[in-house]
Design an enzyme around this catalytic site. Structure first.
Site, PDB file in Angstrom:
ATOM      1  N   LYS A 192     -10.580   1.245  -3.911  1.00  0.00           N
ATOM      2  CA  LYS A 192      -9.963   0.330  -2.951  1.00  0.00           C
ATOM      3  C   LYS A 192     -10.576   0.519  -1.557  1.00  0.00           C
ATOM      4  O   LYS A 192     -10.913   1.651  -1.180  1.00  0.00           O
ATOM      5  CB  LYS A 192      -8.457   0.649  -2.888  1.00  0.00           C
TER       6      LYS A 192
ATOM      7  N   LYS B 289      -3.707  10.812  -2.599  1.00  0.00           N
ATOM      8  CA  LYS B 289      -3.746  11.381  -1.243  1.00  0.00           C
ATOM      9  C   LYS B 289      -3.647  12.898  -1.271  1.00  0.00           C
ATOM     10  O   LYS B 289      -4.215  13.569  -0.407  1.00  0.00           O
ATOM     11  CB  LYS B 289      -2.647  10.770  -0.364  1.00  0.00           C
TER      12      LYS B 289
ATOM     13  N   LYS C 111      -8.466   1.947   5.086  1.00  0.00           N
ATOM     14  CA  LYS C 111      -8.789   2.117   6.508  1.00  0.00           C
ATOM     15  C   LYS C 111      -9.136   3.564   6.848  1.00  0.00           C
ATOM     16  O   LYS C 111      -9.836   3.818   7.818  1.00  0.00           O
ATOM     17  CB  LYS C 111      -7.675   1.573   7.409  1.00  0.00           C
TER      18      LYS C 111
HETATM   19  N1  AQP Z   1      -8.020  -2.867  -0.077  1.00  0.00           N
HETATM   20  C1  AQP Z   1      -6.880  -3.558  -0.018  1.00  0.00           C
HETATM   21  N2  AQP Z   1      -6.772  -4.757  -0.610  1.00  0.00           N
HETATM   22  C2  AQP Z   1      -5.620  -5.473  -0.552  1.00  0.00           C
HETATM   23  N3  AQP Z   1      -4.516  -5.029   0.103  1.00  0.00           N
HETATM   24  C3  AQP Z   1      -4.588  -3.837   0.712  1.00  0.00           C
HETATM   25  N4  AQP Z   1      -3.689  -3.131   1.440  1.00  0.00           N
HETATM   26  C4  AQP Z   1      -4.256  -1.961   1.843  1.00  0.00           C
HETATM   27  N5  AQP Z   1      -5.519  -1.903   1.398  1.00  0.00           N
HETATM   28  C5  AQP Z   1      -5.753  -3.044   0.679  1.00  0.00           C
HETATM   29  C6  AQP Z   1      -2.354  -3.596   1.760  1.00  0.00           C
HETATM   30  O1  AQP Z   1      -2.189  -3.513   3.169  1.00  0.00           O
HETATM   31  C7  AQP Z   1      -0.816  -3.244   3.453  1.00  0.00           C
HETATM   32  C8  AQP Z   1      -0.686  -2.156   4.453  1.00  0.00           C
HETATM   33  O2  AQP Z   1      -1.167  -0.956   3.904  1.00  0.00           O
HETATM   34  P1  AQP Z   1      -0.708   0.412   4.535  1.00  0.00           P
HETATM   35  O3  AQP Z   1      -1.233   0.517   5.892  1.00  0.00           O
HETATM   36  O4  AQP Z   1       0.762   0.532   4.426  1.00  0.00           O
HETATM   37  O5  AQP Z   1      -1.285   1.538   3.629  1.00  0.00           O
HETATM   38  P2  AQP Z   1      -2.285   1.602   2.462  1.00  0.00           P
HETATM   39  O6  AQP Z   1      -1.880   0.710   1.332  1.00  0.00           O
HETATM   40  O7  AQP Z   1      -2.421   3.058   2.111  1.00  0.00           O
HETATM   41  O8  AQP Z   1      -3.587   1.017   3.148  1.00  0.00           O
HETATM   42  P3  AQP Z   1      -4.939   1.736   3.469  1.00  0.00           P
HETATM   43  O9  AQP Z   1      -5.776   0.776   4.225  1.00  0.00           O
HETATM   44  O10 AQP Z   1      -5.510   2.287   2.193  1.00  0.00           O
HETATM   45  O11 AQP Z   1      -4.492   2.906   4.441  1.00  0.00           O
HETATM   46  P4  AQP Z   1      -4.777   4.444   4.369  1.00  0.00           P
HETATM   47  O12 AQP Z   1      -6.263   4.576   4.294  1.00  0.00           O
HETATM   48  O13 AQP Z   1      -4.184   5.012   5.614  1.00  0.00           O
HETATM   49  O14 AQP Z   1      -4.091   4.941   3.111  1.00  0.00           O
HETATM   50  C9  AQP Z   1      -0.133  -2.925   2.122  1.00  0.00           C
HETATM   51  O15 AQP Z   1       0.584  -4.065   1.709  1.00  0.00           O
HETATM   52  C10 AQP Z   1      -1.289  -2.662   1.199  1.00  0.00           C
HETATM   53  O16 AQP Z   1      -0.988  -2.997  -0.145  1.00  0.00           O
END
Ligand code: AQP
Length: 333
Positions: free
Chosen positions: A197, A115, A200
């Site tokens: 990965k 990040k 969002k």
């Molecule tokens: N691609 C993924 N596959 C499986 N699990 C995923 N998680 C996120 N992306 C995947 C799981 O979703 C939960 C919530 O995630 P988060 O919102 O706390 O943050 P993150 O892991 O940083 O998810 P994002 O979607 O990648 O958000 P941004 O883009 O804002 O950083 C967690 O349990 C995560 O493991």
């Protein structure tokens, strides 16, 4: 543990529209813990501001994430559903645990490295100490298990280290939690770059399938998914795009990789991509219908936020007071 009851905690950031990665890696699994555990599921809005958010979007997504929790089967009678910023103990414990977390440990977190390179103009201290707030979220509830996707495993391991370090100085303060990572769906990959990965906050809309995408959009996005120059639907090294689509198909149908290979033997990628789109759209349709109803009742969501925060705060304050007493902070009533 709280008394005799085992505890489950997890959270999702309202940092964008939720993806099928968030669904398959985390939220879909949350409801499976509701019978055997006391569950706390939090919309972690304080984590979301480690990258810049538009206030109106953050506010809207906080409601939406809570509505999605419920639409994905989390019954508020059986689970404590709430918003992180409504329970100040999260931030209070976070300060304390910052003083029990080492700079070197935080520097090794891969999410911080990713990040901070993605947001090079805003490498703020919150982005760096994010895992400490996450440890506080978890440890406040004396959590036994944390269902998460594999990308969060490193953070839960750090949380365990912080808990163990604190417990060494002040015995029996925190339960040391275990991450629970699903066998299937632990890391759903981007449709545009299947070595990355699915996230969002990815700016490429074709990389992501949102839980709330309509049927045509879902099918179109899968049709455009990056694959390879082979034609056989096979799970194999070097076939990241197909492996990812097979994983998604497997998550939604319950079929294993051999069964999927047999089902699509002699068929091309086009047929397979269409099938992945269709099973995904079919599985998400009931979630979307329920979500619409829940989101339309804003007062109902606010009442839930209030009730959830009161419930969570009761347990959170118990742990926070225990920690404050152990540290030597003077207690006044
Ligand atoms: N691609 C993924 N596959 C499986 N699990 C995923 N998680 C996120 N992306 C995947 C799981 O979703 C939960 C919530 O995630 P988060 O919102 O706390 O943050 P993150 O892991 O940083 O998810 P994002 O979607 O990648 O958000 P941004 O883009 O804002 O950083 C967690 O349990 C995560 O493991």
């Amino acid at each position: 543990m709280l008394g005799e009851q085992k505890i489950c905690f997890s959270g999702v950031q309202p940092s964008g529209n939720l993806t099928i990665g968030n669904y398959l890696g985390a939220i879909r699994n949350f409801a499976t813990f509701s019978e055997a555990y006391k569950c706390f599921y939090c919309v972690v809005d304080q984590h979301a501001i480690t990258v810049r958010q538009t206030p109106a979007d953050l506010r809207r997504r906080t409601y939406e994430t809570l509505a999605l929790y419920m639409a994905c089967g989390l019954d508020p009678e059986k689970n404590t559903l709430y918003v992180q910023s409504h329970v100040p103990a999260h931030a209070e414990l976070s300060w304390i645990l910052n003083c029990y977390t080492m700079f070197g440990e935080l520097s090794r977190m891969t999410q911080f490295k990713d990040k901070s390179s993605k947001h090079a103009d805003n490498v703020n201290a919150g982005l760096f100490t994010y895992p400490v707030l996450m440890a506080s979220d978890i440890l406040l509830y004396q959590t036994d298990v944390v269902p998460v996707g594999i990308d969060q495993k490193q953070h839960v391991e750090l949380c365990r280290n912080i808990a163990e370090r604190f417990n060494q100085v002040f015995p029996d303060t925190f339960t040391v939690p275990e991450p629970i990572i699903p066998q299937n769906g632990k890391k759903i990959m981007s449709l545009a770059d299947p070595t990355k990965k699915m996230s969002k906050s990815d700016e490429n809309q074709n990389a992501i399938v949102y839980i709330l995408d309509d049927r045509d959009t879902i099918i179109r996005k899968f049709r455009r998914a990056v694959t390879d120059s082979d034609t056989a639907v096979r799970f194999a090294e070097g076939k990241d795009g197909i492996n990812n689509l097979m994983t998604i198909y497997s998550c939604f149908t319950g079929k294993n990789m051999d069964e999927i290979e047999r089902e699509f033997a002699g068929k091309g990628y086009g047929d397979f991509k269409l099938a992945v789109g269709e099973v995904t759209a079919d599985a998400l349709a009931p979630v979307q219908a329920r979500y619409k109803e829940l989101l339309a009742d804003k007062a109902g969501l606010e009442a839930q936020m209030k009730r959830g925060a009161e419930e969570a705060a009761y347990y959170a304050r118990k742990t926070l007071s225990k920690v404050q007493k152990k540290l030597g902070f003077v207690q006044i009533r």
